[in-house]
Design a protein around this motif. Structure first.
Motif, PDB file in Angstrom:
ATOM      1  N   LYS A 247      14.818   5.701 -13.733  1.00  0.00           N
ATOM      2  CA  LYS A 247      14.686   6.843 -14.645  1.00  0.00           C
ATOM      3  C   LYS A 247      15.957   7.684 -14.708  1.00  0.00           C
ATOM      4  O   LYS A 247      16.286   8.237 -15.755  1.00  0.00           O
ATOM      5  CB  LYS A 247      13.501   7.715 -14.241  1.00  0.00           C
ATOM      6  N   GLY A 248      16.695   7.789 -13.605  1.00  0.00           N
ATOM      7  CA  GLY A 248      17.918   8.581 -13.598  1.00  0.00           C
ATOM      8  C   GLY A 248      18.977   8.018 -14.524  1.00  0.00           C
ATOM      9  O   GLY A 248      19.724   8.765 -15.168  1.00  0.00           O
ATOM     10  N   ILE A 257       7.991   6.478 -16.499  1.00  0.00           N
ATOM     11  CA  ILE A 257       7.712   5.337 -15.626  1.00  0.00           C
ATOM     12  C   ILE A 257       6.333   4.772 -15.912  1.00  0.00           C
ATOM     13  O   ILE A 257       6.162   3.555 -16.067  1.00  0.00           O
ATOM     14  CB  ILE A 257       7.844   5.752 -14.144  1.00  0.00           C
ATOM     15  N   GLU A 258       5.335   5.629 -15.991  1.00  0.00           N
ATOM     16  CA  GLU A 258       3.971   5.153 -16.244  1.00  0.00           C
ATOM     17  C   GLU A 258       3.866   4.465 -17.602  1.00  0.00           C
ATOM     18  O   GLU A 258       3.289   3.374 -17.721  1.00  0.00           O
ATOM     19  CB  GLU A 258       2.984   6.310 -16.174  1.00  0.00           C
ATOM     20  N   ASN A 259       4.418   5.086 -18.635  1.00  0.00           N
ATOM     21  CA  ASN A 259       4.319   4.532 -19.985  1.00  0.00           C
ATOM     22  C   ASN A 259       5.065   3.209 -20.117  1.00  0.00           C
ATOM     23  O   ASN A 259       4.590   2.268 -20.773  1.00  0.00           O
ATOM     24  CB  ASN A 259       4.845   5.538 -21.003  1.00  0.00           C
ATOM     25  N   THR A 260       6.235   3.135 -19.494  1.00  0.00           N
ATOM     26  CA  THR A 260       7.028   1.901 -19.577  1.00  0.00           C
ATOM     27  C   THR A 260       6.361   0.783 -18.783  1.00  0.00           C
ATOM     28  O   THR A 260       6.347  -0.375 -19.215  1.00  0.00           O
ATOM     29  CB  THR A 260       8.456   2.154 -19.060  1.00  0.00           C
ATOM     30  N   TRP A 274       5.917  -6.013 -11.102  1.00  0.00           N
ATOM     31  CA  TRP A 274       6.319  -5.247  -9.927  1.00  0.00           C
ATOM     32  C   TRP A 274       7.436  -4.314 -10.373  1.00  0.00           C
ATOM     33  O   TRP A 274       8.491  -4.761 -10.817  1.00  0.00           O
ATOM     34  CB  TRP A 274       6.833  -6.153  -8.811  1.00  0.00           C
ATOM     35  N   CYS A 275       7.235  -3.027 -10.267  1.00  0.00           N
ATOM     36  CA  CYS A 275       8.234  -2.061 -10.733  1.00  0.00           C
ATOM     37  C   CYS A 275       9.363  -1.904  -9.725  1.00  0.00           C
ATOM     38  O   CYS A 275       9.132  -1.869  -8.514  1.00  0.00           O
ATOM     39  CB  CYS A 275       7.588  -0.695 -10.958  1.00  0.00           C
ATOM     40  N   LYS A 303      -0.560   3.419 -11.647  1.00  0.00           N
ATOM     41  CA  LYS A 303      -1.413   3.981 -12.697  1.00  0.00           C
ATOM     42  C   LYS A 303      -1.168   3.280 -14.023  1.00  0.00           C
ATOM     43  O   LYS A 303      -2.083   3.122 -14.844  1.00  0.00           O
ATOM     44  CB  LYS A 303      -1.150   5.486 -12.828  1.00  0.00           C
ATOM     45  N   GLY A 304       0.062   2.845 -14.251  1.00  0.00           N
ATOM     46  CA  GLY A 304       0.403   2.113 -15.466  1.00  0.00           C
ATOM     47  C   GLY A 304      -0.003   0.653 -15.424  1.00  0.00           C
ATOM     48  O   GLY A 304       0.199  -0.065 -16.400  1.00  0.00           O
TER      49      GLY A 304
END
Length: 326
Positions: A247-248, A257-260, A274-275, A303-304
């Motif tokens: 994100k930075g 992060i959740e939406n992507t 896996w994020c 959550k995403g």
């Protein structure tokens, strides 16, 4: 009969690829990799390996889906390998690490295999993390406008070596992309798709139980235009898609992060997601983020819809490494 079997069954259960080269091991020497790798191939013939196999028996218990274990882990640079504390990792919930392939040329096969064995004794899987089209400098997937199959085969041959080693649980392919200029070239997407398919086909021959994961950029629909990464095709050939939710680097907040993550879950077919999260502010400011923020971001990945979360990289955030992430 079925009810009886189910009753018996039920009571038996007790139960980093970045914008620039920050994820290149700084102890690597790209010019000497080919020579060192050839020595490893020769030496590997002196070690015996247990071959894994896939059972063809009917899996009665496989009829029941009780969920699967979430994955938590870190990317580990070669130079950091011997500083990793497996006791600490295991107690904090880590169950997978991506070890940079340069560790084999840095320490030799025997030392790396001993390290992998120690990880397995702590119930931690080790996946060999390979850098494909950037091993210190960018390497074009195209040659004279067509996929560079000679280079593809060279990297696949290297991966065949890792895939045949005892206790290696997976191969993590990073930098399977163009630098950001894929749109300038014809056949850019075709080249990336071809490499991933050929890579997958060969790894399945060596060890069908290996977990194959592919690191991708987090720009969703723009991945193909800029990087040649067609997510809906790549996901057909690997077990896991690993979007780098840095994100930075994108000047985004945690909700991004959740939406992507949800976009990748919706567009990755049967592959797990896996994020990947940065443990520091950005590539332009490597100040460590707080453990609280990173754990919150991890929760947003799940959550995403993510199946795992991995932090880039081990050794850059003492606060996080002292906290339980699972």
């Amino acid at each position: 009969m079925i009810l009886t079997l189910f009753f018996i069954f039920s009571i038996s259960i007790v139960s980093a690829d970045n914008f620039n080269s920050t994820d290149i091991a700084d102890d690597s020497n790209a010019d000497s990799i080919h020579e060192s790798f050839q020595k490893l191939l020769i030496n590997s013939n002196n070690l015996s390996h247990d071959k894994k196999s896939v059972s063809k028996d009917f899996d009665f218990f496989g009829l029941f889906d009780f969920g699967h274990e979430k994955k938590y882990g870190y990317w580990v640079w070669a130079k950091d390998m011997n500083n990793v504390d497996f006791d600490k990792l295991s107690k904090n919930g880590v169950n997978v690490v991506f070890l940079n392939s340069f560790a084999f040329t840095e320490y030799g096969q025997r030392e790396v295999l001993d390290w992998i064995h120690e990880a397995r004794e702590h119930d931690i899987e080790v996946h060999v993390w390979m850098q494909i089209f950037n091993t210190g400098n960018w390497i074009s997937p195209l040659k004279n406008g067509t996929p560079d199959t000679r280079y593809f085969n060279y990297k696949i041959e290297e991966a065949r070596y890792y895939a045949g080693l005892d206790e290696v649980s997976g191969i993590q392919i990073d930098y399977i992309r163009f630098e950001g200029n894929a749109y300038r070239y014809n056949n850019s997407t075709e080249a990336i798709n071809m490499f991933v398919k050929n890579f997958s086909d060969e790894m399945r021959k060596i060890n069908p139980d290996l977990t194959l994961s592919a690191t991708v950029m987090p720009e969703t629909d723009n991945d193909e235009y800029f990087y040649g990464q067609d997510i809906k095709t790549i996901c057909k050939y690997v077990d896991v898609i690993v979007p780098m939710m840095y994100k930075g680097n994108y000047n985004e907040n945690s909700s991004w992060i959740e939406n992507t993550t949800r976009w990748f879950v919706d567009n990755s077919g049967d592959a797990e997601v896996w994020c990947g999260l940065q443990t520091y502010d950005s590539d332009y400011n490597v100040t460590a983020l707080s453990a609280d923020e990173l754990i919150k971001d991890k929760d947003l990945c799940f959550k995403g819809g993510a199946d795992g979360v991995f932090y880039f990289k081990w050794g850059m955030n003492n606060d996080l490494e002292s906290r339980k992430i699972n």
